[in-house]
Design an enzyme around this catalytic site. Sequence first.
Site, PDB file in Angstrom:
ATOM      1  N   ILE A   1       0.830  -1.204   0.000  1.00  0.00           N
ATOM      2  CA  ILE A   1       0.000   0.000   0.000  1.00  0.00           C
ATOM      3  C   ILE A   1       0.862   1.251   0.000  1.00  0.00           C
ATOM      4  O   ILE A   1       0.588   2.221  -0.715  1.00  0.00           O
ATOM      5  CB  ILE A   1      -0.952  -0.011   1.212  1.00  0.00           C
ATOM      6  CG1 ILE A   1      -2.017  -1.103   1.034  1.00  0.00           C
ATOM      7  CG2 ILE A   1      -1.610   1.352   1.400  1.00  0.00           C
ATOM      8  CD1 ILE A   1      -2.842  -1.373   2.288  1.00  0.00           C
TER       9      ILE A   1
ATOM     10  N   ASP B   1      14.663   3.069   9.495  1.00  0.00           N
ATOM     11  CA  ASP B   1      13.783   2.306  10.385  1.00  0.00           C
ATOM     12  C   ASP B   1      12.914   3.312  11.112  1.00  0.00           C
ATOM     13  O   ASP B   1      13.392   4.073  11.968  1.00  0.00           O
ATOM     14  CB  ASP B   1      14.621   1.498  11.373  1.00  0.00           C
ATOM     15  CG  ASP B   1      13.768   0.674  12.338  1.00  0.00           C
ATOM     16  OD1 ASP B   1      12.521   0.801  12.304  1.00  0.00           O
ATOM     17  OD2 ASP B   1      14.348  -0.088  13.133  1.00  0.00           O
ATOM     18  N   VAL B   2      11.633   3.341  10.774  1.00  0.00           N
ATOM     19  CA  VAL B   2      10.740   4.362  11.320  1.00  0.00           C
ATOM     20  C   VAL B   2      10.469   4.160  12.810  1.00  0.00           C
ATOM     21  O   VAL B   2       9.942   5.061  13.475  1.00  0.00           O
ATOM     22  CB  VAL B   2       9.416   4.399  10.519  1.00  0.00           C
ATOM     23  CG1 VAL B   2       8.504   3.231  10.916  1.00  0.00           C
ATOM     24  CG2 VAL B   2       8.688   5.724  10.697  1.00  0.00           C
TER      25      VAL B   2
ATOM     26  N   ASN C   1       1.934   5.170   7.156  1.00  0.00           N
ATOM     27  CA  ASN C   1       1.512   3.875   6.629  1.00  0.00           C
ATOM     28  C   ASN C   1       2.260   2.699   7.236  1.00  0.00           C
ATOM     29  O   ASN C   1       1.743   1.579   7.260  1.00  0.00           O
ATOM     30  CB  ASN C   1       1.711   3.858   5.109  1.00  0.00           C
ATOM     31  CG  ASN C   1       1.533   2.478   4.517  1.00  0.00           C
ATOM     32  OD1 ASN C   1       0.422   1.952   4.406  1.00  0.00           O
ATOM     33  ND2 ASN C   1       2.647   1.837   4.152  1.00  0.00           N
TER      34      ASN C   1
ATOM     35  N   TYR D   1      -2.930  -8.489  19.234  1.00  0.00           N
ATOM     36  CA  TYR D   1      -2.102  -7.302  19.455  1.00  0.00           C
ATOM     37  C   TYR D   1      -2.156  -6.363  18.251  1.00  0.00           C
ATOM     38  O   TYR D   1      -2.108  -5.139  18.401  1.00  0.00           O
ATOM     39  CB  TYR D   1      -0.653  -7.691  19.747  1.00  0.00           C
ATOM     40  CG  TYR D   1      -0.480  -8.565  20.972  1.00  0.00           C
ATOM     41  CD1 TYR D   1      -1.391  -8.525  22.026  1.00  0.00           C
ATOM     42  CD2 TYR D   1       0.592  -9.440  21.080  1.00  0.00           C
ATOM     43  CE1 TYR D   1      -1.234  -9.327  23.142  1.00  0.00           C
ATOM     44  CE2 TYR D   1       0.769 -10.238  22.192  1.00  0.00           C
ATOM     45  CZ  TYR D   1      -0.148 -10.188  23.225  1.00  0.00           C
ATOM     46  OH  TYR D   1       0.006 -10.983  24.331  1.00  0.00           O
TER      47      TYR D   1
ATOM     48  N   LYS E   1      -4.085  -1.221  16.002  1.00  0.00           N
ATOM     49  CA  LYS E   1      -4.814  -0.435  15.007  1.00  0.00           C
ATOM     50  C   LYS E   1      -5.998   0.299  15.638  1.00  0.00           C
ATOM     51  O   LYS E   1      -6.355   1.407  15.204  1.00  0.00           O
ATOM     52  CB  LYS E   1      -5.281  -1.344  13.872  1.00  0.00           C
ATOM     53  CG  LYS E   1      -4.137  -1.848  12.988  1.00  0.00           C
ATOM     54  CD  LYS E   1      -3.293  -0.712  12.437  1.00  0.00           C
ATOM     55  CE  LYS E   1      -2.279  -1.195  11.402  1.00  0.00           C
ATOM     56  NZ  LYS E   1      -1.420  -0.081  10.913  1.00  0.00           N
TER      57      LYS E   1
ATOM     58  N   THR F   1      -1.208  -7.838  -0.985  1.00  0.00           N
ATOM     59  CA  THR F   1       0.131  -7.280  -0.806  1.00  0.00           C
ATOM     60  C   THR F   1       1.091  -8.448  -0.570  1.00  0.00           C
ATOM     61  O   THR F   1       0.738  -9.602  -0.782  1.00  0.00           O
ATOM     62  CB  THR F   1       0.180  -6.327   0.402  1.00  0.00           C
ATOM     63  OG1 THR F   1      -0.073  -7.074   1.596  1.00  0.00           O
ATOM     64  CG2 THR F   1      -0.861  -5.215   0.263  1.00  0.00           C
TER      65      THR F   1
END
Length: 274
Positions: free
Chosen positions: A19, A67-68, A94, A162, A167, A198
């Site tokens: 996505i 690495d976010v 995202n 989890y 979310k 995906t």
Amino acid sequence: MPGRFDGKVVIVTGSSSGIGKETALHFAREGAKVTVTGRSLERLQAVKKELLESGISETDFLIVPADVTSSTGQDELISQTLSKFGKIDILVNNAGASITDAEGKTGVSQGIDSYEKTMKLNVQSLIEMTQKARPHLAKTRGEIVNVSSIVALGHGWQSRPYYSLAKAAVDQYTRAAAIDLIEEGIRVNTVNPGFVKTLFHEAELGWTADQAQEFYDDIGSNKYAIPAGFIGRPEHIAKAIAFLADRNSSEFIVGQNLVVDGGTTLVLGIHAAK
């Protein structure tokens, strides 16, 4: 012909595949300058190739391996974007995943380590990116679109609680942030995708490509799973994200969940008993 996002600068986290990748491509094709990021150098190079093949100049996109979940990675995304493009108009949070338990456990037996990793990726990194982008988005009266999931909505999801919990936290954070940040001219909304084709099942669950395709074919043709009759594609979600990021199209939408699931959340298991 000018694009819908001409002059806009967009950061899309987790945009090396799925996505996120399609969202980055979609914004770029509509005129935006886009920062693409992820941890896989190989996948990032593949996105770069697609951008170039779409006629997007290298002056209009930025590839940032990062690495976010790390503060360093977040800071690099912000600083490199500002260095190249001078501003930030849109943040698409995202990046996210369902973290597989180290011992293969599912349900409420999953370990706390799995919980902590899931929350750090799906929730904490989103909060930190929002905080760090906030002053820049305030200058441009910008937009934030968070990518959640239908697992956050009013149903139980037994195997990976989890992820559902994370979310749901994203959805609630969106509501709180939307009220807070609209005072600075920043709109915050959420897209909740349903089943989308995906690399999730291959990358996260270890399925083969054939196994994943069989799953997508089966669930897509099951009207009790997806009334629309087909599996979602990344571009379906990318277009929804772009809609919420386009103030001309969605100016009066603030703090809402846009469910994009082919009707999945309209049906219940009981319907299959008919």
